[in-house]
Design a protein around this motif. Structure first.
Motif, PDB file in Angstrom:
ATOM      1  N   ASP A 161     -38.568 -18.220  21.199  1.00  0.00           N
ATOM      2  CA  ASP A 161     -39.632 -18.642  22.104  1.00  0.00           C
ATOM      3  C   ASP A 161     -39.492 -17.867  23.406  1.00  0.00           C
ATOM      4  O   ASP A 161     -38.386 -17.726  23.937  1.00  0.00           O
ATOM      5  CB  ASP A 161     -39.530 -20.134  22.410  1.00  0.00           C
ATOM      6  N   ILE A 162     -40.595 -17.384  23.907  1.00  0.00           N
ATOM      7  CA  ILE A 162     -40.585 -16.611  25.154  1.00  0.00           C
ATOM      8  C   ILE A 162     -41.572 -17.233  26.116  1.00  0.00           C
ATOM      9  O   ILE A 162     -42.682 -17.610  25.720  1.00  0.00           O
ATOM     10  CB  ILE A 162     -40.931 -15.140  24.905  1.00  0.00           C
ATOM     11  N   ALA A 163     -41.169 -17.311  27.379  1.00  0.00           N
ATOM     12  CA  ALA A 163     -42.002 -17.947  28.392  1.00  0.00           C
ATOM     13  C   ALA A 163     -42.048 -17.114  29.666  1.00  0.00           C
ATOM     14  O   ALA A 163     -41.154 -16.307  29.935  1.00  0.00           O
ATOM     15  CB  ALA A 163     -41.465 -19.339  28.712  1.00  0.00           C
ATOM     16  N   TRP A 164     -43.103 -17.324  30.415  1.00  0.00           N
ATOM     17  CA  TRP A 164     -43.212 -16.795  31.777  1.00  0.00           C
ATOM     18  C   TRP A 164     -43.133 -17.971  32.739  1.00  0.00           C
ATOM     19  O   TRP A 164     -43.858 -18.957  32.584  1.00  0.00           O
ATOM     20  CB  TRP A 164     -44.524 -16.049  31.976  1.00  0.00           C
ATOM     21  N   PHE A 165     -42.246 -17.828  33.717  1.00  0.00           N
ATOM     22  CA  PHE A 165     -42.081 -18.832  34.759  1.00  0.00           C
ATOM     23  C   PHE A 165     -42.562 -18.262  36.087  1.00  0.00           C
ATOM     24  O   PHE A 165     -42.399 -17.076  36.362  1.00  0.00           O
ATOM     25  CB  PHE A 165     -40.611 -19.248  34.889  1.00  0.00           C
ATOM     26  N   CYS A 179     -46.186 -19.621  27.492  1.00  0.00           N
ATOM     27  CA  CYS A 179     -45.102 -19.360  26.540  1.00  0.00           C
ATOM     28  C   CYS A 179     -45.691 -19.091  25.169  1.00  0.00           C
ATOM     29  O   CYS A 179     -46.873 -19.351  24.920  1.00  0.00           O
ATOM     30  CB  CYS A 179     -44.099 -20.512  26.490  1.00  0.00           C
ATOM     31  N   ILE A 180     -44.852 -18.539  24.325  1.00  0.00           N
ATOM     32  CA  ILE A 180     -45.227 -18.278  22.932  1.00  0.00           C
ATOM     33  C   ILE A 180     -44.175 -18.891  22.022  1.00  0.00           C
ATOM     34  O   ILE A 180     -42.974 -18.653  22.204  1.00  0.00           O
ATOM     35  CB  ILE A 180     -45.333 -16.768  22.645  1.00  0.00           C
ATOM     36  N   VAL A 181     -44.629 -19.683  21.054  1.00  0.00           N
ATOM     37  CA  VAL A 181     -43.732 -20.199  20.029  1.00  0.00           C
ATOM     38  C   VAL A 181     -43.477 -19.041  19.076  1.00  0.00           C
ATOM     39  O   VAL A 181     -44.371 -18.618  18.338  1.00  0.00           O
ATOM     40  CB  VAL A 181     -44.358 -21.401  19.289  1.00  0.00           C
ATOM     41  N   GLY A 182     -42.268 -18.519  19.092  1.00  0.00           N
ATOM     42  CA  GLY A 182     -41.986 -17.273  18.404  1.00  0.00           C
ATOM     43  C   GLY A 182     -42.238 -17.302  16.909  1.00  0.00           C
ATOM     44  O   GLY A 182     -42.760 -16.344  16.336  1.00  0.00           O
ATOM     45  N   SER A 183     -41.863 -18.387  16.246  1.00  0.00           N
ATOM     46  CA  SER A 183     -41.939 -18.440  14.786  1.00  0.00           C
ATOM     47  C   SER A 183     -43.363 -18.427  14.262  1.00  0.00           C
ATOM     48  O   SER A 183     -43.605 -17.998  13.122  1.00  0.00           O
ATOM     49  CB  SER A 183     -41.207 -19.684  14.284  1.00  0.00           C
ATOM     50  N   CYS A 202     -39.380 -13.776  33.092  1.00  0.00           N
ATOM     51  CA  CYS A 202     -39.479 -13.861  31.645  1.00  0.00           C
ATOM     52  C   CYS A 202     -38.230 -14.569  31.133  1.00  0.00           C
ATOM     53  O   CYS A 202     -37.114 -14.260  31.589  1.00  0.00           O
ATOM     54  CB  CYS A 202     -39.578 -12.450  31.068  1.00  0.00           C
ATOM     55  N   ALA A 203     -38.406 -15.511  30.220  1.00  0.00           N
ATOM     56  CA  ALA A 203     -37.279 -16.270  29.679  1.00  0.00           C
ATOM     57  C   ALA A 203     -37.427 -16.390  28.167  1.00  0.00           C
ATOM     58  O   ALA A 203     -38.547 -16.375  27.649  1.00  0.00           O
ATOM     59  CB  ALA A 203     -37.213 -17.652  30.315  1.00  0.00           C
TER      60      ALA A 203
END
Length: 133
Positions: free
Chosen positions: A33-37, A50-54, A96-97
């Protein structure tokens, strides 16, 4: 150890656009999972996208819905935050996280944008965005 590097910040006028990039050192972010804060001085970081990676499913905060878009490259090493119709309140540092500790849709993004910052294991250094009125 996943490394993240943000780029694309800068100065923009209200109503303008910027595109932030997050480059990941891993070649496969399928289960990540990748997110922008977004963070302003004196306040906590807040997840805005954010994006749910799977399942490659994006989520956006109400404050940016309709103005920002989060996408992931087909090669999965890049995640972008397209920022349109910028407002002065968008000013701040953008981080980015990412997190790959959970399987499938059990990661922090699937839980929603309110997941605490400690749910994300990997962080970039941040990129500054300044929007003038």
């Amino acid at each position: 150890q996943l490394q993240l590097v943000e780029s694309g910040g800068g100065l923009a006028q209200a109503g303008g656009s910027l595109r932030l990039s997050c480059s990941a050192s891993s070649a496969n972010l399928d289960n990540t999972d990748i997110a922008w804060f977004h963070q302003v001085p004196g306040k906590q970081r807040e997840a805005i996208a954010c994006i749910v990676g799977s399942i490659n499913r994006p989520k956006l905060a109400d404050s940016v819905l309709g103005r920002f878009t989060i996408t992931r490259s087909n090669g999965r090493r890049m995640v972008w935050l397209q920022m349109d119709a910028l407002k002065p309140e968008d000013t701040g540092t953008y981080f980015c996280a990412a997190d790959d500790r959970a399987y499938g849709t059990n990661g922090p993004c699937a839980s929603g944008l309110g997941a605490p910052v400690n749910k994300y294991k990997y962080w970039g250094e941040g990129t500054q965005v300044t929007v003038s009125s």
